[in-house]
Design an enzyme around this catalytic site. Structure first.
Site, short mmCIF file in Angstrom:
data_model
loop_
_atom_site.label_atom_id
_atom_site.label_comp_id
_atom_site.label_asym_id
_atom_site.label_seq_id
_atom_site.Cartn_x
_atom_site.Cartn_y
_atom_site.Cartn_z
N HIS A 85 -23.77 51.99 -22.95
CA HIS A 85 -24.04 51.34 -24.24
C HIS A 85 -25.02 52.15 -25.08
CE1 HIS A 85 -25.07 47.24 -26.35
NE2 HIS A 85 -25.09 48.26 -27.20
N TYR B 111 -43.63 65.59 -23.37
CA TYR B 111 -43.54 64.55 -24.39
C TYR B 111 -42.67 63.37 -23.99
CZ TYR B 111 -46.43 67.14 -27.57
OH TYR B 111 -47.50 67.77 -28.13
N HIS C 179 -32.59 50.60 -31.41
CA HIS C 179 -31.49 50.66 -30.44
C HIS C 179 -30.36 51.48 -31.04
CE1 HIS C 179 -28.20 49.78 -27.86
NE2 HIS C 179 -27.70 48.79 -28.56
N GLU D 127 -27.73 41.76 -31.63
CA GLU D 127 -28.60 42.17 -30.54
C GLU D 127 -30.01 41.60 -30.67
OE1 GLU D 127 -26.98 43.29 -28.32
OE2 GLU D 127 -25.72 45.03 -28.76
N HIS E 119 -26.66 54.10 -30.18
CA HIS E 119 -25.58 54.43 -29.26
C HIS E 119 -25.47 55.97 -29.19
CE1 HIS E 119 -23.58 50.33 -30.52
NE2 HIS E 119 -24.73 50.19 -29.87
#
Length: 214
Positions: free
Chosen positions: A162, A122, A95, A75, A97
Site C-alpha cells: 500500500h 538521516y 501518506h 484514510e 503510495h
C-alpha cells in the site's frame, strides 16, 4: 495573512512538490496538519496532490467534527490514530503510495519490526525504526487500530502492498521524513544482493544518543 491561511497554502505547496517529483501520482495519497486551535486540515477524498485547492481542504475542529471543506480522505482513521498516540510529536501526517517503499513492502525478507536497513544517518535521525504493518484494505478502520497498537512508539510505518505513512511535529518535517523514507527504500532496492556497508550498532546508538528518537 492568518495562520490558518498560511497552513492551507503550505500544505498545498508541499503536496504539489511531492506530486511534481513523482512521489505520488493520480489521486493517490493524503496529507493532514494540525491547526493552531487543535483542529485539522486534511486533503479531500479523491483529490490529486498536484491540484489541491487551499479553500477546499477538509477542516475538522478540535473535537474531530468535519466543519468545512470537501469530504475528507477515507484514510482518516489512519491519520487520527497517529494524532491520538503521538501527542505533541504529531503535528502533521503524510501518506503516499510511493513506488520504492511499496516495492520494499512486498519483499519477504523485510523485517516487519525494522523495515529499513541502517544505510544512512538521516533515516535513523528522521524516522527511527519503521514498522511494516500487514496489508489492510484502504479505508478500513483496522488500519487505525494497527497504528494504535504501536502505542505511539513509531513515527513512521509502511503499509504492506500500500504505502508509507510518516508523522512529525510539523508539516515540513513530515514531508522531509517521507522523502527520507522513500529515498532509503530506493537505496535498499538499489543495493539489494550487493552486501552494502551499513551503519554499525555503535554508530546507530551514537545517533540516537545525540539526536534522540523522532
Amino acid at each position: 495573512m492568518s495562520t490558518d491561511v498560511k497552513l492551507r497554502e503550505m500544505l498545498c505547496t508541499l503536496a504539489a512538490s511531492m506530486y511534481d517529483r513523482g512521489l505520488t501520482c493520480g489521486a493517490s495519497g493524503n496529507i493532514s496538519a494540525r491547526t493552531e486551535d487543535g483542529g485539522l486540515l486534511v486533503s479531500p477524498t479523491g483529490s490529486c496532490f498536484g491540484r489541491l485547492d487551499p479553500a477546499r481542504l477538509s477542516r475538522f475542529d478540535a473535537e474531530g467534527r468535519h466543519v468545512d471543506g470537501d469530504a475528507p480522505t477515507k484514510e482518516m482513521p489512519l491519520h487520527a490514530a497517529f494524532y491520538e498516540t503521538r501527542g505533541s510529536k504529531a503535528g502533521a501526517v503524510v501518506h503516499l503510495h510511493s513506488s520504492h517503499a511499496v516495492a520494499l513492502s512486498m519483499l519477504p525478507e523485510v523485517d516487519p519490526l525494522d523495515a529499513l536497513p541502517p544505510l544512512t544517518p538521516y533515516s535513523i535521525m528522521r524516522l527511527g525504526r519503521v514498522r511494516l504493518l500487514p496489508y489492510i484494505q484502504p479505508g478500513d478502520p483496522a488500519m487505525g487500530d494497527a497504528v494504535r497498537d504501536l502505542d505511539g512508539q513509531h513515527c513512521a510505518v509502511i503499509l504492506a502492498n500500500h504505502g508509507p505513512v510518516v508523522s512529525a511535529p510539523s508539516l515540513e518535517a513530515a514531508v522531509y521524513g517521507m522523502e527520507e523514507l522513500e529515498e532509503t527504500a530506493k537505496l535498499t532496492l538499489m543495493t539489494q544482493g550487493r552486501n552494502p556497508r551499513m551503519l554499525t550498532s555503535e554508530q546507530i546508538a551514537s545517533l540516537r544518543a545525540t539526536f534522540g528518537d523522532p
